[in-house]
Motif scaffolding. Structure first.
Motif, PDB file in Angstrom:
ATOM      1  N   ASN A  59       0.826  -1.202   0.000  1.00 38.97           N
ATOM      2  CA  ASN A  59       0.000   0.000   0.000  1.00 38.97           C
ATOM      3  C   ASN A  59       0.866   1.260   0.000  1.00 38.97           C
ATOM      4  OD1 ASN A  59      -1.304  -2.340   1.326  1.00 38.97           O
ATOM      5  ND2 ASN A  59      -3.114  -1.020   1.123  1.00 38.97           N
ATOM      6  N   ALA A  60       1.895   1.233   0.831  1.00 39.53           N
ATOM      7  CA  ALA A  60       2.797   2.385   0.886  1.00 39.53           C
ATOM      8  C   ALA A  60       3.528   2.555  -0.443  1.00 39.53           C
ATOM      9  CB  ALA A  60       3.806   2.219   2.018  1.00 39.53           C
ATOM     10  N   LEU A  61       3.962   1.421  -0.997  1.00 37.75           N
ATOM     11  CA  LEU A  61       4.635   1.455  -2.298  1.00 37.75           C
ATOM     12  C   LEU A  61       3.689   2.015  -3.367  1.00 37.75           C
ATOM     13  CD1 LEU A  61       6.815   0.694  -4.372  1.00 37.75           C
ATOM     14  CD2 LEU A  61       5.926  -1.637  -4.350  1.00 37.75           C
ATOM     15  N   ALA A  62       2.421   1.594  -3.293  1.00 42.32           N
ATOM     16  CA  ALA A  62       1.443   2.056  -4.282  1.00 42.32           C
ATOM     17  C   ALA A  62       1.272   3.570  -4.194  1.00 42.32           C
ATOM     18  CB  ALA A  62       0.104   1.363  -4.060  1.00 42.32           C
ATOM     19  N   MET A  63       1.335   4.107  -2.970  1.00 37.32           N
ATOM     20  CA  MET A  63       1.202   5.558  -2.815  1.00 37.32           C
ATOM     21  C   MET A  63       2.362   6.283  -3.503  1.00 37.32           C
ATOM     22  SD  MET A  63      -0.568   8.067  -1.772  1.00 37.32           S
ATOM     23  CE  MET A  63      -0.241   9.818  -1.771  1.00 37.32           C
ATOM     24  N   VAL A  64       3.572   5.751  -3.326  1.00 39.45           N
ATOM     25  CA  VAL A  64       4.744   6.368  -3.978  1.00 39.45           C
ATOM     26  C   VAL A  64       4.561   6.360  -5.489  1.00 39.45           C
ATOM     27  CG1 VAL A  64       7.218   6.194  -4.386  1.00 39.45           C
ATOM     28  CG2 VAL A  64       6.289   5.640  -2.134  1.00 39.45           C
TER      29      VAL A  64
ATOM     30  N   GLY B  63      -5.033   3.358   3.435  1.00 43.73           N
ATOM     31  CA  GLY B  63      -3.932   2.924   4.301  1.00 43.73           C
ATOM     32  C   GLY B  63      -2.603   2.952   3.558  1.00 43.73           C
ATOM     33  N   GLY B  64      -1.554   3.435   4.240  1.00 42.11           N
ATOM     34  CA  GLY B  64      -0.224   3.480   3.635  1.00 42.11           C
ATOM     35  C   GLY B  64       0.093   4.810   2.994  1.00 42.11           C
ATOM     36  N   ALA B  65      -0.924   5.676   2.891  1.00 43.50           N
ATOM     37  CA  ALA B  65      -0.713   6.936   2.180  1.00 43.50           C
ATOM     38  C   ALA B  65       0.325   7.815   2.854  1.00 43.50           C
ATOM     39  CB  ALA B  65      -2.026   7.692   2.049  1.00 43.50           C
TER      40      ALA B  65
ATOM     41  N   PHE C 121       5.929   9.258   3.381  1.00 46.07           N
ATOM     42  CA  PHE C 121       6.544  10.540   3.717  1.00 46.07           C
ATOM     43  C   PHE C 121       7.308  10.426   5.022  1.00 46.07           C
ATOM     44  CE2 PHE C 121       2.594  11.407   1.335  1.00 46.07           C
ATOM     45  CZ  PHE C 121       3.223  11.655   0.141  1.00 46.07           C
ATOM     46  N   ARG C 122       6.826   9.566   5.920  1.00 47.83           N
ATOM     47  CA  ARG C 122       7.578   9.316   7.160  1.00 47.83           C
ATOM     48  C   ARG C 122       8.901   8.644   6.825  1.00 47.83           C
ATOM     49  NH1 ARG C 122       2.357   7.924   9.615  1.00 47.83           N
ATOM     50  NH2 ARG C 122       1.621   9.834  10.612  1.00 47.83           N
ATOM     51  N   VAL C 123       8.843   7.685   5.888  1.00 44.54           N
ATOM     52  CA  VAL C 123      10.061   6.971   5.492  1.00 44.54           C
ATOM     53  C   VAL C 123      11.075   7.941   4.882  1.00 44.54           C
ATOM     54  CG1 VAL C 123      11.000   5.312   3.825  1.00 44.54           C
ATOM     55  CG2 VAL C 123       8.985   4.726   5.168  1.00 44.54           C
ATOM     56  N   MET C 124      10.583   8.788   3.977  1.00 41.45           N
ATOM     57  CA  MET C 124      11.472   9.751   3.306  1.00 41.45           C
ATOM     58  C   MET C 124      12.092  10.703   4.319  1.00 41.45           C
ATOM     59  SD  MET C 124      11.381   9.242  -0.024  1.00 41.45           S
ATOM     60  CE  MET C 124      11.473  10.640  -1.120  1.00 41.45           C
ATOM     61  N   SER C 125      11.259  11.152   5.250  1.00 44.94           N
ATOM     62  CA  SER C 125      11.746  12.112   6.222  1.00 44.94           C
ATOM     63  C   SER C 125      12.750  11.461   7.173  1.00 44.94           C
ATOM     64  CB  SER C 125      10.535  12.712   6.955  1.00 44.94           C
ATOM     65  OG  SER C 125      10.815  12.942   8.281  1.00 44.94           O
TER      66      SER C 125
ATOM     67  N   TRP D 182     -13.122   8.367   2.579  1.00 49.01           N
ATOM     68  CA  TRP D 182     -12.436   7.084   2.375  1.00 49.01           C
ATOM     69  C   TRP D 182     -12.151   6.481   3.735  1.00 49.01           C
ATOM     70  CZ3 TRP D 182      -8.988  10.367  -1.142  1.00 49.01           C
ATOM     71  CH2 TRP D 182      -9.522  10.393  -2.449  1.00 49.01           C
ATOM     72  N   GLN D 183     -12.046   5.164   3.745  1.00 50.99           N
ATOM     73  CA  GLN D 183     -11.574   4.500   4.963  1.00 50.99           C
ATOM     74  C   GLN D 183     -10.111   4.854   5.149  1.00 50.99           C
ATOM     75  OE1 GLN D 183     -12.880   0.381   4.228  1.00 50.99           O
ATOM     76  NE2 GLN D 183     -13.012   0.246   6.456  1.00 50.99           N
ATOM     77  N   SER D 184      -9.720   5.237   6.346  1.00 54.13           N
ATOM     78  CA  SER D 184      -8.333   5.677   6.519  1.00 54.13           C
ATOM     79  C   SER D 184      -7.374   4.497   6.554  1.00 54.13           C
ATOM     80  CB  SER D 184      -8.193   6.517   7.789  1.00 54.13           C
ATOM     81  OG  SER D 184      -8.474   5.704   8.895  1.00 54.13           O
ATOM     82  N   ASP D 185      -7.856   3.315   6.869  1.00 47.44           N
ATOM     83  CA  ASP D 185      -6.974   2.140   6.834  1.00 47.44           C
ATOM     84  C   ASP D 185      -7.817   0.885   6.629  1.00 47.44           C
ATOM     85  OD1 ASP D 185      -4.634   0.757   6.796  1.00 47.44           O
ATOM     86  OD2 ASP D 185      -3.871   1.640   8.664  1.00 47.44           O
ATOM     87  N   GLY D 186      -7.154  -0.199   6.315  1.00 51.43           N
ATOM     88  CA  GLY D 186      -7.864  -1.459   6.099  1.00 51.43           C
ATOM     89  C   GLY D 186      -6.857  -2.570   5.946  1.00 51.43           C
ATOM     90  N   ASP D 187      -7.234  -3.646   5.263  1.00 58.41           N
ATOM     91  CA  ASP D 187      -6.291  -4.754   5.066  1.00 58.41           C
ATOM     92  C   ASP D 187      -5.121  -4.294   4.207  1.00 58.41           C
ATOM     93  OD1 ASP D 187      -7.813  -6.465   6.550  1.00 58.41           O
ATOM     94  OD2 ASP D 187      -8.968  -7.213   4.823  1.00 58.41           O
TER      95      ASP D 187
END
Lengths: 157, 287
Positions: free
Chosen positions: B133-138, B216-218, B222-226, B263-268
């Protein structure tokens, strides 16, 4: 070192600009001092634009006398003139060149007249020429030619 | 002769240039102000007009460079391309735009989008992301840049600015043009404005929510980058200097947007497939 080559044109500009300002100023101050001194010395040689001599002179010998001077601008003056010509108005930085050239030309003409023993020049005229300036790298300056008729001492009979 | 004399003229009567330096600085300042205005106007116009360049022209512009990086068939590449295709399908891309992902096997914690729909993903960032999910956001963020034609706008802006700069200094101008048009610069050094980054965030977030049914993951990326930046000892610049919206403000903005759209803020969360993880690890080991 790399930066030096990358910005060589900027560095060159600044160097020439600063050099032009100080050298040009020093030169001009010196020239004006010399002009003033010689103008006092040669104030005995009178200058007229009339075509004919005053009637009191009587019969005298005449001779063509001329003096010319070429005065160049400096880099600073040229840049400043470029700015003046962009914004319009008096090109103040070139005014001193014309002034110096004209006065120097007159002084040289008067010096020649004095050599001949003359105390008066009549029918004095000026010619002005722009020197260079056609391409960017040429010297820019001004030539002024002053010429007139020197009235010599009365011929010994 | 006594009745005749030449008076001594007042000195410098014809020479009025008493304060040349002051005149110079006044006029030079005016020129600088005018020049800066022209440069900004040019850069703005360059960016605004470049967006209207036909997409086909953009593709042919990048063609010679893109040929040096043909699509590869490794497990990571196939996985990334598949993920991007799923995201791009929800992003209403302009007609004819195809996104191609390039996996770059380097430590750099980064990803970027460039001309012609090419997106690059570095191993350094990929390894640090917790799940798909995080990768998809990037990736969706980078596709968002391509979708809004930010790379070509950035290029146009840069070239127009360099053109104006070259009027002042041939060296500095061609240097700037080179860094924009140079082979590596063209691909990696395109910079986007803060507004463009935000636009890409919006597009990316919508695609993320559409594909996974939740956002989820959005914010993780940015936390990772920071964190990666902090590791290198780089502090975040003040907001007005930074092109990327400062992390905290950016995360807050994304959370606000999630709430606004319901939107749902998180999920599976979907994990990154084991095969891909293994491929990354073996790549790390071999060096």
């Amino acid at each position: 070192m790399q930066a030096f080559f990358d910005y060589f044109d900027v560095i060159l500009f600044v160097t020439l600009f600063v050099l032009g300002y100080f050298a040009g100023r020093w030169n001009e101050r010196r020239h004006y001092a010399s002009i003033r001194k010689r103008e006092r010395e040669l104030s005995g040689v009178l200058l007229f634009s009339n075509r004919f001599p005053p009637y009191v002179t009587g019969r005298v010998e005449t001779r063509l006398v001329a003096g010319s001077a070429v005065i160049s601008g400096d880099y600073f003056k040229n840049v400043l003139a470029g700015l003046y010509s962009f914004f319009g108005g008096r090109v103040r930085s070139y005014e001193s060149l014309i002034d110096r050239a004209r006065r120097e030309a007159v002084l040289r003409m008067k010096a020649e007249a004095r050599k001949f023993g003359s105390g008066m020049i009549i029918n004095a005229k000026f010619q002005t020429f722009a020197v260079g300036g056609r391409n960017e790298n040429s010297v820019r300056g001004v030539e002024i030619l002053a010429y007139g008729t020197a009235l010599g001492p009365a011929p010994r009979a | 002769m006594a009745e005749y004399s030449n008076p001594q003229l007042p000195d410098e009567v014809n020479n009025s240039d008493a304060r040349p330096l002051r005149s110079f600085f006044a006029m030079a300042a005016a020129v600088v102000v005018l020049g800066a205005g022209a440069a900004l106007a040019f850069a703005f116009l360059g960016g605004a007009l470049a967006r209207h360049l036909p997409y086909a022209a953009e593709v042919s512009l990048i063609g010679p460079y893109a040929k040096q990086y043909p699509p590869r068939e490794g497990p990571v590449e196939i996985y990334l391309q598949d993920l991007v295709d799923r995201l791009a399908a929800r992003m209403s891309l302009p007609e004819g735009m195809q996104i191609q992902v390039h996996y770059v096997d380097e430590e750099v914690v980064n990803a970027f989008a460039t001309l012609g729909g090419h997106v690059a993903m570095y191993r350094g960032l990929l390894e640090k992301l917790p799940d798909e999910n995080a990768l998809a956001m990037v990736l969706a963020h980078e596709v968002g840049h391509a979708r809004h034609r930010h790379p070509i706008a950035s290029l146009g802006r840069g070239i127009a600015f360099a053109a104006v700069l070259s009027l002042v200094s041939a060296g500095a101008g061609s240097g700037a043009a080179e860094s924009i048009l140079g082979q590596s610069g063209m691909l990696t050094l395109l910079t986007f404005s803060r507004a463009q980054e935000e636009e890409a965030d919006v597009a990316g977030l919508a695609a993320l929510a559409a594909v996974y049914g939740h956002a989820g993951g959005a914010t993780e990326t940015f936390r990772v980058m920071s964190a990666a930046a902090a590791e290198k000892g780089v502090r975040e610049p003040p907001k007005f200097l930074s092109t990327h919206p400062v992390t905290k403000a950016r995360i807050e903005r994304i959370e606000r947007m999630i709430a606004q759209n319901g939107w749902q803020s998180d999920g599976d969360r979907t994990p990154i497939p084991r095969a891909v993880r293994d491929a990354l690890k073996s790549a790390t080991k071999t060096r």
